[in-house]
Design a protein around this motif. Structure first.
Motif, mmCIF file in Angstrom:
data_model
loop_
_atom_site.group_PDB
_atom_site.id
_atom_site.type_symbol
_atom_site.label_atom_id
_atom_site.label_comp_id
_atom_site.label_asym_id
_atom_site.label_seq_id
_atom_site.Cartn_x
_atom_site.Cartn_y
_atom_site.Cartn_z
ATOM 1 N N LEU A 1 0.845 -1.200 0.000
ATOM 2 C CA LEU A 1 0.000 0.000 0.000
ATOM 3 C C LEU A 1 0.873 1.240 0.000
ATOM 4 O O LEU A 1 1.796 1.365 0.808
ATOM 5 C CB LEU A 1 -0.914 0.012 1.228
ATOM 6 C CG LEU A 1 -1.746 1.290 1.443
ATOM 7 C CD1 LEU A 1 -2.749 1.470 0.311
ATOM 8 C CD2 LEU A 1 -2.457 1.239 2.799
ATOM 9 N N LEU A 2 0.573 2.172 -0.899
ATOM 10 C CA LEU A 2 1.200 3.487 -0.921
ATOM 11 C C LEU A 2 0.076 4.495 -0.740
ATOM 12 O O LEU A 2 -0.827 4.590 -1.578
ATOM 13 C CB LEU A 2 1.924 3.717 -2.246
ATOM 14 C CG LEU A 2 2.650 5.058 -2.416
ATOM 15 C CD1 LEU A 2 3.734 5.239 -1.359
ATOM 16 C CD2 LEU A 2 3.232 5.168 -3.826
ATOM 17 N N GLU A 3 0.123 5.239 0.350
ATOM 18 C CA GLU A 3 -1.002 6.095 0.723
ATOM 19 C C GLU A 3 -0.549 7.541 0.916
ATOM 20 O O GLU A 3 0.473 7.807 1.539
ATOM 21 C CB GLU A 3 -1.631 5.568 2.019
ATOM 22 C CG GLU A 3 -2.860 6.290 2.467
ATOM 23 C CD GLU A 3 -3.484 5.658 3.701
ATOM 24 O OE1 GLU A 3 -4.460 6.209 4.223
ATOM 25 O OE2 GLU A 3 -2.980 4.599 4.152
ATOM 26 N N TYR A 4 -1.334 8.464 0.373
ATOM 27 C CA TYR A 4 -1.067 9.895 0.508
ATOM 28 C C TYR A 4 -2.221 10.544 1.266
ATOM 29 O O TYR A 4 -3.391 10.222 1.038
ATOM 30 C CB TYR A 4 -0.908 10.552 -0.864
ATOM 31 C CG TYR A 4 0.366 10.125 -1.576
ATOM 32 C CD1 TYR A 4 1.534 10.866 -1.455
ATOM 33 C CD2 TYR A 4 0.389 8.959 -2.341
ATOM 34 C CE1 TYR A 4 2.700 10.468 -2.087
ATOM 35 C CE2 TYR A 4 1.552 8.552 -2.973
ATOM 36 C CZ TYR A 4 2.701 9.307 -2.841
ATOM 37 O OH TYR A 4 3.859 8.906 -3.461
ATOM 38 N N ALA A 5 -1.894 11.477 2.147
ATOM 39 C CA ALA A 5 -2.922 12.097 2.986
ATOM 40 C C ALA A 5 -3.773 13.093 2.217
ATOM 41 O O ALA A 5 -4.953 13.277 2.523
ATOM 42 C CB ALA A 5 -2.269 12.799 4.176
ATOM 43 N N GLU A 6 -3.195 13.750 1.206
ATOM 44 C CA GLU A 6 -3.933 14.801 0.510
ATOM 45 C C GLU A 6 -4.936 14.228 -0.478
ATOM 46 O O GLU A 6 -4.957 13.039 -0.766
ATOM 47 C CB GLU A 6 -2.975 15.757 -0.201
ATOM 48 C CG GLU A 6 -2.086 15.101 -1.230
ATOM 49 C CD GLU A 6 -0.702 14.823 -0.690
ATOM 50 O OE1 GLU A 6 0.266 15.183 -1.383
ATOM 51 O OE2 GLU A 6 -0.588 14.234 0.402
ATOM 52 N N ALA A 7 -5.783 15.112 -0.985
ATOM 53 C CA ALA A 7 -6.811 14.705 -1.937
ATOM 54 C C ALA A 7 -6.174 14.278 -3.259
ATOM 55 O O ALA A 7 -5.025 14.621 -3.568
ATOM 56 C CB ALA A 7 -7.785 15.857 -2.176
ATOM 57 N N ALA A 8 -6.935 13.532 -4.035
ATOM 58 C CA ALA A 8 -6.442 13.036 -5.321
ATOM 59 C C ALA A 8 -6.130 14.178 -6.266
ATOM 60 O O ALA A 8 -6.867 15.159 -6.350
ATOM 61 C CB ALA A 8 -7.485 12.115 -5.954
ATOM 62 N N SER A 9 -5.017 14.056 -6.988
ATOM 63 C CA SER A 9 -4.628 15.035 -8.006
ATOM 64 C C SER A 9 -3.661 14.362 -8.962
ATOM 65 O O SER A 9 -3.085 13.313 -8.666
ATOM 66 C CB SER A 9 -3.962 16.260 -7.365
ATOM 67 O OG SER A 9 -2.705 15.907 -6.796
ATOM 68 N N TYR A 10 -3.465 14.963 -10.133
ATOM 69 C CA TYR A 10 -2.479 14.431 -11.080
ATOM 70 C C TYR A 10 -1.084 14.457 -10.455
ATOM 71 O O TYR A 10 -0.278 13.539 -10.656
ATOM 72 C CB TYR A 10 -2.486 15.247 -12.370
ATOM 73 C CG TYR A 10 -3.822 15.242 -13.082
ATOM 74 C CD1 TYR A 10 -4.488 14.049 -13.349
ATOM 75 C CD2 TYR A 10 -4.431 16.426 -13.490
ATOM 76 C CE1 TYR A 10 -5.711 14.029 -14.001
ATOM 77 C CE2 TYR A 10 -5.650 16.425 -14.142
ATOM 78 C CZ TYR A 10 -6.292 15.224 -14.397
ATOM 79 O OH TYR A 10 -7.496 15.215 -15.037
ATOM 80 N N ARG A 11 -0.789 15.496 -9.676
ATOM 81 C CA ARG A 11 0.529 15.616 -9.048
ATOM 82 C C ARG A 11 0.807 14.446 -8.109
ATOM 83 O O ARG A 11 1.912 13.892 -8.084
ATOM 84 C CB ARG A 11 0.624 16.938 -8.285
ATOM 85 C CG ARG A 11 1.968 17.134 -7.567
ATOM 86 C CD ARG A 11 1.960 18.394 -6.721
ATOM 87 N NE ARG A 11 0.880 18.400 -5.770
ATOM 88 C CZ ARG A 11 0.884 17.725 -4.630
ATOM 89 N NH1 ARG A 11 1.942 16.985 -4.303
ATOM 90 N NH2 ARG A 11 -0.141 17.786 -3.806
ATOM 91 N N VAL A 12 -0.214 14.063 -7.332
ATOM 92 C CA VAL A 12 -0.030 12.929 -6.423
ATOM 93 C C VAL A 12 0.229 11.649 -7.216
ATOM 94 O O VAL A 12 1.045 10.809 -6.833
ATOM 95 C CB VAL A 12 -1.249 12.766 -5.498
ATOM 96 C CG1 VAL A 12 -1.151 11.479 -4.688
ATOM 97 C CG2 VAL A 12 -1.360 13.960 -4.555
ATOM 98 N N GLY A 13 -0.443 11.503 -8.359
ATOM 99 C CA GLY A 13 -0.189 10.341 -9.205
ATOM 100 C C GLY A 13 1.234 10.313 -9.721
ATOM 101 O O GLY A 13 1.873 9.252 -9.779
ATOM 102 N N VAL A 14 1.768 11.489 -10.097
ATOM 103 C CA VAL A 14 3.165 11.591 -10.537
ATOM 104 C C VAL A 14 4.095 11.181 -9.401
ATOM 105 O O VAL A 14 5.037 10.390 -9.597
ATOM 106 C CB VAL A 14 3.473 13.033 -11.001
ATOM 107 C CG1 VAL A 14 4.978 13.220 -11.206
ATOM 108 C CG2 VAL A 14 2.715 13.352 -12.285
#
Length: 349
Positions: free
Chosen positions: A232-245
C-alpha cells in the motif's frame, strides 16, 4: 447575570409539544435557560458563554431538536426542496451523480439544495441538522457511514432518505451504490489473470474517503486468496495528477518495483501514466497501471487507461427516482440497489 428563566424545571426531564415536535422552549427548559438564550446560542453562539452553550448543545442532542426555519403550515407539510449532501464538489465522481439527481428532481418540480462535507462526518452531522430545519421533503446523502446521531435523527424524522455511492447493509431508509470491497476484489483477480504477481495499491485521502479504503481492503484480501501480497502506498492529501506523478516516482525508486499498480481513482492513474510517458517508462511492459471511475480522459491517454467504471449519472437518477416514488406514496423495490460496475479494458494493463 443568571441565564436561568424563572420558570425553569429540573434538567433531564424531556418535554415535547403535543404534536410531537420539540420546540425552542423545550430546549430552554431542558438546559435551564431562557428561550432567548437558546436562540442566541443557535444563531450567534459567540454571544453566549461556553458553559451555557455546552448545556444548550446537550439539551439539543438529548431532545433531538431541529430548528424550524420555515414558518407555519409549510414546515409541517414539507417544502419542494431536496438537500443533497456530498463529500466534495471538486471531484468529478460526485459532480456526475449530482447532475443526475438534479435533472430528475427538477423534472418532477423539486429543487436541489447542495452541500459539501469535505469528507468530514462531524460536518455532515451539522449539515443534516441545518437542512432539516428547512423542512425538506426528503434528503439524499453520501455513504452508509455516519455519526450515530445522524442515523437516529433521520429515522425519527420519518421522511424519505436515500444514501448514494455505497451498497451494503444497514441503510437508513433507501440506498443505491456499489460494493467497494467487490471492486477491489475484481481488480485483484483481473490483474492476477493477466499474469501480474507483484502488486501495489496507491490511494489518497483514505483516512476520510473510507470507500477508497474499502477498495484497498478488497484488493488486498483477494490477492491473499492467490497467496500474493499487496503493498500500500497512501497519501494524505486529496487526489490530483501531481499525487499520481509522485506515486509513480516513489514506486520506481523501490529496490524491487511492483509489476502492476492499482490506483484508487483515475485521477491518480492519469498522473502516473503521464509521468511514465515523460520518463520513457513502458506501460504495461515495465509496469501496468489501472484505475477506478471510468473517466472519459482515460480513453485518450497513451496508452489508454484500463479502469473500472460505475454509472454515476445513472446512480443519481435512480436515487432521485426512489425518493420521488416514496413521496408519491409508492414503495420502491428493492430499497437497497447495487448499481454495479464494468471493466473498461484498454492498453495500460
Amino acid at each position: 447575570m443568571d441565564d436561568r428563566s424563572s420558570g425553569s424545571e429540573p434538567r433531564g426531564r424531556k418535554r415535547h409539544r403535543a404534536g410531537g415536535r420539540v420546540t425552542l422552549s423545550d430546549v430552554a427548559r431542558e438546559a435551564g435557560v431562557a428561550p432567548i438564550t437558546v436562540s442566541r446560542a443557535l444563531n450567534t453562539p459567540q454571544r453566549v458563554s461556553e458553559r451555557v452553550r455546552a448545556r444548550i448543545d446537550a439539551a439539543v442532542e438529548t431532545l433531538g431538536y431541529v430548528p424550524n426555519l420555515i414558518a407555519g403550515g409549510l414546515a409541517s407539510a414539507g417544502t419542494r426542496v431536496i438537500p443533497v449532501i456530498v463529500p466534495s464538489l471538486s471531484i468529478l465522481t460526485f459532480i456526475e451523480v449530482v447532475h443526475g439527481i438534479q435533472q430528475t428532481l427538477e423534472r418532477a418540480g423539486y429543487q436541489m439544495l447542495l452541500a459539501s462535507t469535505d469528507f468530514d462526518l462531524d460536518r455532515e452531522a451539522q449539515l443534516v441538522n441545518t437542512v432539516l430545519g428547512y423542512s425538506p421533503s426528503g434528503v439524499i446523502l453520501t455513504g452508509l457511514r455516519h455519526r450515530p446521531a445522524v442515523g437516529e435523527r433521520l429515522r425519527e424524522w420519518g421522511r424519505p432518505v436515500v444514501e448514494i455511492m455505497e451498497h451494503g447493509d444497514n441503510c437508513i431508509d433507501m440506498s443505491v451504490g456499489v460494493d467497494g470491497h467487490a471492486l477491489g476484489r475484481f481488480m485483484a483477480d483481473y490483474l492476477v489473470g493477466r499474469g501480474y504477481r507483484r502488486m501495489l495499491f496507491a490511494g489518497s485521502n483514505m483516512e476520510r474517503d473510507y470507500r477508497a479504503r474499502q477498495r484497498w481492503e478488497g484488493f488486498r484480501d483477494q490477492l491473499a486468496t492467490h497467496a500474493l501480497k499487496a503493498d500500500l502506498l497512501e497519501y494524505a492529501e486529496a487526489a490530483s495528477y501531481r499525487v499520481g506523478v509522485e506515486a509513480l516516482d516513489a514506486v520506481l525508486a523501490l529496490p524491487e518495483p511492483p509489476d502492476a499498480i492499482h490506483f484508487s481513482n483515475d485521477i491518480l492513474a492519469t498522473g502516473a501514466l503521464l509521468e511514465a510517458q515523460r520518463r520513457g517508462v513502458k506501460v504495461p511492459q515495465q509496469i501496468a497501471i489501472t484505475g477506478y471511475l471510468g473517466l472519459e480522459l482515460g480513453e485518450f491517454l497513451n496508452p489508454s487507461l484500463t479502469t473500472l467504471s460505475v454509472e454515476r449519472a445513472q446512480m443519481g437518477v435512480e436515487a432521485a427516482s426512489m425518493l420521488l416514488a416514496r413521496l408519491d406514496g409508492e414503495q420502491p423495490e428493492p430499497v437497497q440497489r447495487d448499481i454495479g460496475y464494468a471493466l473498461i479494458e484498454r492498453g495500460s494493463a
